[in-house]
Scaffold this active site. Structure first.
Site, PDB file in Angstrom:
ATOM      1  N   VAL A 151       0.835  -1.211   0.000  1.00  0.00           N
ATOM      2  CA  VAL A 151       0.000   0.000   0.000  1.00  0.00           C
ATOM      3  C   VAL A 151       0.869   1.261   0.000  1.00  0.00           C
ATOM      4  CG1 VAL A 151      -1.926  -1.168   1.149  1.00  0.00           C
ATOM      5  CG2 VAL A 151      -0.180  -0.033   2.540  1.00  0.00           C
ATOM      6  N   HIS A 180      -4.604  -4.195  -2.264  1.00  0.00           N
ATOM      7  CA  HIS A 180      -5.072  -3.749  -0.945  1.00  0.00           C
ATOM      8  C   HIS A 180      -5.184  -2.230  -0.849  1.00  0.00           C
ATOM      9  CE1 HIS A 180      -3.247  -7.807   0.417  1.00  0.00           C
ATOM     10  NE2 HIS A 180      -4.535  -7.943   0.135  1.00  0.00           N
ATOM     11  N   CYS A 218     -14.135   8.839   2.158  1.00  0.00           N
ATOM     12  CA  CYS A 218     -15.185   8.938   3.173  1.00  0.00           C
ATOM     13  C   CYS A 218     -16.036   7.675   3.137  1.00  0.00           C
ATOM     14  CB  CYS A 218     -16.047  10.167   2.911  1.00  0.00           C
ATOM     15  SG  CYS A 218     -17.509  10.257   3.975  1.00  0.00           S
ATOM     16  N   CYS A 225     -19.929   9.021   2.009  1.00  0.00           N
ATOM     17  CA  CYS A 225     -20.264   9.516   0.660  1.00  0.00           C
ATOM     18  C   CYS A 225     -19.268   9.084  -0.413  1.00  0.00           C
ATOM     19  CB  CYS A 225     -20.391  11.039   0.665  1.00  0.00           C
ATOM     20  SG  CYS A 225     -18.815  11.946   0.772  1.00  0.00           S
ATOM     21  N   CYS A 231     -19.621  15.698   3.720  1.00  0.00           N
ATOM     22  CA  CYS A 231     -20.821  15.182   4.397  1.00  0.00           C
ATOM     23  C   CYS A 231     -20.650  14.969   5.895  1.00  0.00           C
ATOM     24  CB  CYS A 231     -21.272  13.886   3.732  1.00  0.00           C
ATOM     25  SG  CYS A 231     -20.269  12.444   4.200  1.00  0.00           S
ATOM     26  N   SER A 244       6.929 -12.076  -1.285  1.00  0.00           N
ATOM     27  CA  SER A 244       5.723 -12.380  -0.507  1.00  0.00           C
ATOM     28  C   SER A 244       5.726 -13.830  -0.050  1.00  0.00           C
ATOM     29  CB  SER A 244       4.463 -12.124  -1.341  1.00  0.00           C
ATOM     30  OG  SER A 244       3.303 -12.486  -0.610  1.00  0.00           O
ATOM     31  N   ASN A 274      11.591 -15.116  -2.866  1.00  0.00           N
ATOM     32  CA  ASN A 274      11.300 -14.636  -1.518  1.00  0.00           C
ATOM     33  C   ASN A 274      12.308 -15.213  -0.537  1.00  0.00           C
ATOM     34  OD1 ASN A 274       9.262 -13.220   0.291  1.00  0.00           O
ATOM     35  ND2 ASN A 274       9.330 -15.239   1.264  1.00  0.00           N
ATOM     36  N   GLY A 278      13.002 -16.872   2.623  1.00  0.00           N
ATOM     37  CA  GLY A 278      12.216 -17.651   3.574  1.00  0.00           C
ATOM     38  C   GLY A 278      11.091 -18.402   2.894  1.00  0.00           C
ATOM     39  N   CYS A 315      14.990  -9.416  -3.738  1.00  0.00           N
ATOM     40  CA  CYS A 315      14.386  -9.031  -5.021  1.00  0.00           C
ATOM     41  C   CYS A 315      15.238  -7.985  -5.738  1.00  0.00           C
ATOM     42  CB  CYS A 315      12.978  -8.483  -4.793  1.00  0.00           C
ATOM     43  SG  CYS A 315      11.824  -9.697  -4.126  1.00  0.00           S
TER      44      CYS A 315
END
Length: 291
Positions: free
Chosen positions: A124, A140, A148, A151, A202, A240, A265, A267, A283
């Site tokens: 994100v 995500h 909001c 609205c 709102c 990941s 990855n 692990g 990576c």
């Protein structure tokens, strides 16, 4: 701007340099792919200085007993929202300043070359966007947007920071540590007087445009990603462990379609027993070696 500095390895688990045999195997995998579907996780962003949750020894869960905010708690509790936004307000200047690393840039270049068909990130942090990736879904959501709950009005997180500053001109708090989503650690005493703005249109509740733990990804977005996967001929998972089902389901779909799957990855991951190829490297160190 993109950071050309050395990678920040504070939150990267220890691992050996890429094995030449592994480099050759991944090169073969990528060369054979015409429409590569890539899914990235927190391990792509750790080299930009953003910690992940689960890495052994260096992830948030290994270092602290802190857990991310739950969706139901955020929606239900004004004090939970006050605590979340106070911590996020303190952490935002540092979190929003992180820059893409070599892994983000390589994946952007693969897109430009027509090799990468679609990129799905579980992160994100907006680093793929900052790097210039366009054929991309933020599974995500993204902390750089706020909406909001009543609205649906959408604003930039940087704009909300200005509202926070105007409402809290004398409020100050020193952070103790930083978490994967830009959260920092503050005491209840520190957050008690923090003022949280409502939606200017709102008066509704403002929430980051991200899927909190306990919430679900919209069916529309899931269907869209499944369509992109159906158009692809192979899948690469980078950074990941695929412990979260919202991402793991696409690996299961790829297996069902008998697509070759490579996993990069540090692990173990949930895919290790059915992946065509498993690579245990950074990576940002291995991906730039692939032509």
């Amino acid at each position: 701007s993109v950071s050309r500095a050395s990678p920040n390895l504070t939150f990267v688990p220890a691992c050996l340099p890429p094995d030449p045999v592994e480099v050759e195997e991944l090169q073969h995998f990528v060369s054979n792919s015409k429409r590569l579907f890539v899914m990235t996780g927190a391990g792509v962003s750790t080299e930009s200085g953003i910690p992940d949750y689960r890495s052994e020894g260096v992830g948030l869960y290994a270092r602290t007993d802190r857990r991310p905010v739950q969706h139901a708690e955020f929606v239900r509790s004004a004090s939970a929202r006050q605590r979340y936004w106070a911590r996020n307000f303190v952490g935002w200047p540092q979190f929003s300043s992180h820059q893409p690393n070599k892994a983000h840039l390589v994946l952007r270049d693969w897109e430009k070359l027509g090799k990468l068909h679609w990129l799905v990130t579980q992160n994100v942090d907006a680093l793929h966007s900052k790097a210039g990736s366009q054929r991309m879904t933020e599974l995500h959501g993204c902390t750089h947007r706020v909406f909001c709950l009543a609205c649906g009005d959408l604003i930039l997180r940087s704009e909300l920071q200005e509202h926070f500053e105007a409402l809290n001109p004398t409020w100050k708090a020193e952070a103790f540590g930083v978490a994967p989503d830009g959260d920092v650690f503050l005491t209840d005493e520190q957050v008690r007087n923090f003022q949280v703005p409502a939606c200017r249109k709102c008066g509704g509740i403002l929430k980051p445009d991200v899927t909190f733990f306990g919430d679900t990804v919209s069916q529309e977005k899931v269907s869209f990603v499944h369509q992109r996967l159906a158009e692809s001929d192979s899948m690469l998972v980078a950074g990941s462990s695929m412990q979260v089902y919202s991402g793991y389901r696409f690996a299961l779909a790829a297996r069902e379609k008998k697509l070759p799957i490579a996993v990069l990855n540090i692990g173990p991951t949930r895919l290790d027993h059915f992946a065509s190829l498993k690579l245990n490297s950074r990576c940002g160190e291995l991906l730039p070696l692939i032509v």
